[in-house]
Design an enzyme around this catalytic site. Structure first.
Site, short mmCIF file in Angstrom:
data_model
loop_
_atom_site.label_atom_id
_atom_site.label_comp_id
_atom_site.label_asym_id
_atom_site.label_seq_id
_atom_site.Cartn_x
_atom_site.Cartn_y
_atom_site.Cartn_z
N HIS A 378 -4.22 -12.96 34.10
CA HIS A 378 -2.92 -12.23 34.24
C HIS A 378 -3.38 -11.29 32.99
O HIS A 378 -2.65 -11.78 32.30
CB HIS A 378 -1.81 -13.15 34.13
CG HIS A 378 -1.11 -14.19 35.41
ND1 HIS A 378 -0.50 -15.56 34.71
CD2 HIS A 378 -1.81 -14.21 36.18
CE1 HIS A 378 -0.81 -15.71 36.16
NE2 HIS A 378 -0.68 -15.19 37.01
N GLU A 379 -3.60 -10.78 33.00
CA GLU A 379 -3.55 -9.42 31.63
C GLU A 379 -1.90 -8.55 31.90
O GLU A 379 -1.41 -8.05 32.84
CB GLU A 379 -4.05 -8.38 32.12
CG GLU A 379 -4.39 -7.21 30.68
CD GLU A 379 -4.59 -7.94 29.31
OE1 GLU A 379 -5.09 -8.53 28.80
OE2 GLU A 379 -3.67 -7.42 28.97
N HIS A 449 -5.53 -15.63 25.99
CA HIS A 449 -6.21 -14.43 24.75
C HIS A 449 -4.47 -13.58 24.13
O HIS A 449 -4.12 -13.50 25.09
CB HIS A 449 -7.32 -13.78 26.19
CG HIS A 449 -8.47 -13.96 25.67
ND1 HIS A 449 -9.91 -13.86 25.18
CD2 HIS A 449 -8.67 -15.76 26.51
CE1 HIS A 449 -10.65 -14.60 26.18
NE2 HIS A 449 -10.14 -15.69 26.35
N GLU A 468 -7.71 -18.00 22.74
CA GLU A 468 -8.76 -17.23 22.10
C GLU A 468 -8.46 -16.95 20.27
O GLU A 468 -9.32 -17.65 19.72
CB GLU A 468 -8.77 -15.69 22.71
CG GLU A 468 -9.94 -14.69 22.16
CD GLU A 468 -9.86 -13.51 22.78
OE1 GLU A 468 -10.37 -12.34 22.99
OE2 GLU A 468 -8.36 -13.09 22.74
N GLU A 474 -16.13 -10.82 22.98
CA GLU A 474 -16.65 -9.94 23.43
C GLU A 474 -17.02 -8.35 22.53
O GLU A 474 -17.41 -7.50 23.20
CB GLU A 474 -15.14 -9.99 24.20
CG GLU A 474 -13.43 -10.18 23.30
CD GLU A 474 -12.50 -10.03 23.35
OE1 GLU A 474 -12.25 -8.86 24.60
OE2 GLU A 474 -11.34 -10.03 22.96
#
Ligand code: NOJ
Ligand code: CA
Length: 668
Positions: A378-379, A449, A468, A474
């Protein structure tokens, strides 16, 4: 005026405390004061030496006088607590919660005679304290402008910190300066006193309140700075009495390594409220992720789309072949085609409509047949209202398709959510709780995140399984500064990781990045393995591409073998920013796993196996840097060797510049 102020502060420090409390072994001592103006303050001493000197307590409120002076003591009650509780999953199965408590009840002497309590819990390993606003006619609905709490260190010690409210949330490299040079910083902030004591300042049980950042000033003074509602709304917190603040915490240890196994903030959270949580399973996962960051495929739909049915099946097959439980798929849903990271772009996201080339029915069937599950994604693009309006449907969708975990994300430009409110204010803290509650209803574990920092909520809601909330791996794929320098992973075990588990996403085996020529992963391959032990998380990703693992199956074996749920953890040694070595014993097993890593300097370290069971024989498989390994020039060089070990044996490890070592110690 100056004379008067200094006279007043001399009187304050010479005062006798109105209440005092020591920890069970009497290591730690808190004194509480009321000065001539009725202003409350406290001090903290460790083994008779001051850690925090005269530090103020209180609040300023909107449309009311400050709750900060004219107090008199109503009562000071002490109590004791000692219990050992069990974590359903964790870095330590059994945790002792042993403290002495002092509840100081204050009331204003004049005017509205409002009441305020301060509760101190003093441990041998530190201090937690919180405010209580008791139910009272004089204070019902109220708004906090500032929390006046201070943490004034006895001198201007050195600290490791990241800047707060600085435009990129928590994703910064750590700085190391005197307290006076910090400015506004996140917690945990870790301080090393001139006497060599390590103190981590943080908070615990952040619920229905705004995040506490802290500001450093001359002479080691530190004060709480609550995140306000927004740029234009200075109010930080809206409450209704009875209410309480999160705990303000100080973890105090004589070595940096001891901070790693200091569980004070977890202890200050409430016990599990979810009942049976056997459905929450620690797990290792792979997924369609690193290839997106390497720009080999894309989140957006079309010919480069990564989240296709065929590609997802490739990862499911790989997971099944190598014993991974989860397959993360990013870019599976509607919403990625526009500029989703720009303000308002996240409103395009839909959390229950897959793209045309992602056959969710078939994939969930296929995954189940192979004994793995898909991890949802789910961004939100920080578009909270859009996400909340779909929350029930979104989690229902996950549960229908057997997705036992979801990764959430709140990418945005700056410190504000799409609705203009600050990301780390009370509004977001409540949103994070709404997500945890909905996820629990559908039996889904959340890996968040770009969320708010961890303050130990996992004790109360074990389905918030990892976060995160720092610079993860990343950055090595695309950061303009070249990625995380080698000391980053030697700093976070003593700072960020004190807050809780981190989804760092280690496991890069291709360390020079042909598709990203300006970037490189700044570690050796053996150090990537060490991260699985050093960075605690009950969900650990093997982030690299299947084809890169297939080329190094001997080293990949460590990632396959390493546990993600632990009986106990031993921090064997370390210095902040220099090196760290940790051993952990797998749960329901006799096997141990060890990780050691260094900054940019080569280092030889010795691991003394005094934690093994007497009389047992073990095979240690050692994954270490090759003789010529170097994080920049020769990152991929490693060696694997076996040796027999027993209790008391010593294993010598040679760590390359930017290198590390991992050991699996398997009982025979
Ligand atoms: C940032 C997250 O940290 C990363 O893991 C994710 O792939 C992107 N956002 C896209 O959601
Ligand atoms: Ca991120």
């Amino acid at each position: 005026m100056t004379l008067l102020t200094s006279l007043a502060s001399t009187i304050a420090s010479a005062q006798t405390p109105v209440a005092t409390i020591s920890s069970p072994e009497k290591n730690m001592r808190v004194d509480v004061f009321l000065n001539a103006q009725g202003e409350p303050s406290y001090q903290l001493a460790y083994k008779g030496k001051p850690v925090l000197v005269d530090s103020r307590l209180g609040f300023t409120l909107k449309n009311q006088p400050a709750l900060a002076q004219d107090f008199e003591l109503l009562s000071a009650k002490t109590s004791k607590f000692d219990e050992t509780w069990e974590q359903p999953w964790g870095e330590e199965r059994l945790i002792r919660n042993n403290y002495n408590q002092l509840r100081v009840a204050l009331r204003e002497a004049h005017g509205a005679k409002r009441k305020l309590n301060v509760i101190f819990r003093v441990y041998d390993q530190g201090l937690g304290f919180r405010y209580e606003f008791p139910k009272q006619d004089q204070l019902h609905n109220f708004e906090i402008l500032r929390e006046l709490t201070e943490f004034n260190f006895a001198a201007d010690h050195n600290a490791w910190w990241t800047p707060a409210q600085a435009g990129n949330q928590y994703e910064y490299l750590y700085q190391h300066t005197p307290i006076s040079k910090m400015g506004l910083v996140h917690t945990p902030v870790t301080v090393k006193t001139t006497e060599g004591i390590y103190v981590a300042l943080h908070e615990a049980a952040l619920h229905n309140y705004s995040t506490m950042n802290v500001t450093g000033a001359a002479k080691g003074k530190v004060s709480a700075t609550l995140v306000p509602v927004s740029k234009n709304q200075p109010v930080a917190v809206t409450l209704q009495a009875p209410a309480e603040t999160p705990w303000r915490t100080l973890q105090v240890e004589e070595s940096a390594a001891a901070l790693i196994t200091n569980y004070l903030t977890l202890n200050l959270n409430e016990p599990n409220k979810l009942g049976d949580v056997s459905w929450i399973k620690p797990a290792k996962y792979v997924g369609i992720w690193w290839e997106l960051h390497l720009e080999k495929t894309s989140w957006k739909s079309g010919p480069t789309h990564g989240a296709t049915t065929a590609n997802t099946k490739k990862y499911i097959d790989f997971a099944a072949r190598h014993g991974f439980s989860g397959v993360l798929v990013e870019g599976w849903n509607k919403g990625w085609d526009g500029e989703w990271w720009k303000p308002g772009g996240g409103n395009a996201f839909n959390f229950y409509t897959p793209t045309q080339d992602f056959d969710v029915e078939e994939l969930s069937r296929y995954a189940q047949e192979k004994g793995v599950y898909i991890i949802g994604h789910h961004e939100t693009g920080a578009a909270i209202e859009n996400y909340e309006s779909q929350l029930e449907d979104a989690f229902n969708f996950l549960s229908i398709y057997g997705m036992k975990a979801v990764k959430t994300g709140y990418v945005e430009a700056g410190e504000e959510l799409v609705n203009g409110l600050y990301h780390h204010g009370q509004f977001y803290v409540k949103h994070a709780q709404n997500v945890i509650d909905m996820a629990a209803k559908y039996k889904v574990a959340v890996v968040a995140h770009e969320t708010v920092k961890d303050t130990g909520e996992r004790r109360t809601y074990p389905n918030i399984i990892s976060r995160e909330v720092a610079r993860g791996q990343e950055y090595d794929a695309w950061s303009a500064d070249g990625g995380n320098p080698p000391n980053h992973t030697a700093i976070i075990p003593f700072t960020r990781l004190l807050a809780g588990p981190m989804d760092f996403t280690p496991g890069a085996f291709e360390l020079t990045l042909p598709s990203r020529p300006k970037n490189q992963v700044n570690t050796t391959l053996a150090k990537q393995l060490a991260l699985y032990v050093v960075i605690y998380s009950p969900v650990q990703m093997a982030s690299d591409l299947p084809e890169h693992y297939e080329q190094h199956l001997d080293a990949f074996q460590f990632i396959k073998d390493v546990a993600v749920d632990w009986e106990t953890t031993r921090a064997l040694g370390g210095e902040i920013g220099e090196y760290v070595a940790i051993a952990r014993k797998a749960r329901a097993s006799n096997n141990w796993f060890i990780g050691a890593l260094t900054n940019e300097k080569a280092r030889s370290i010795k691991i003394k196996m005094d934690f093994l069971d007497a009389g047992k024989k073990y095979t240690a498989r050692i994954y270490q840097d090759g003789k010529q390994a170097h994080y920049e020039k020769n990152p991929g060089s490693y060696e694997v060797r076996d040796m027999d070990v027993a209790i008391g044996d010593e294993v010598s490890l040679q760590l390359a510049p930017g290198g590390g070592a991992a050991i699996s110690v398997i009982a025979r």
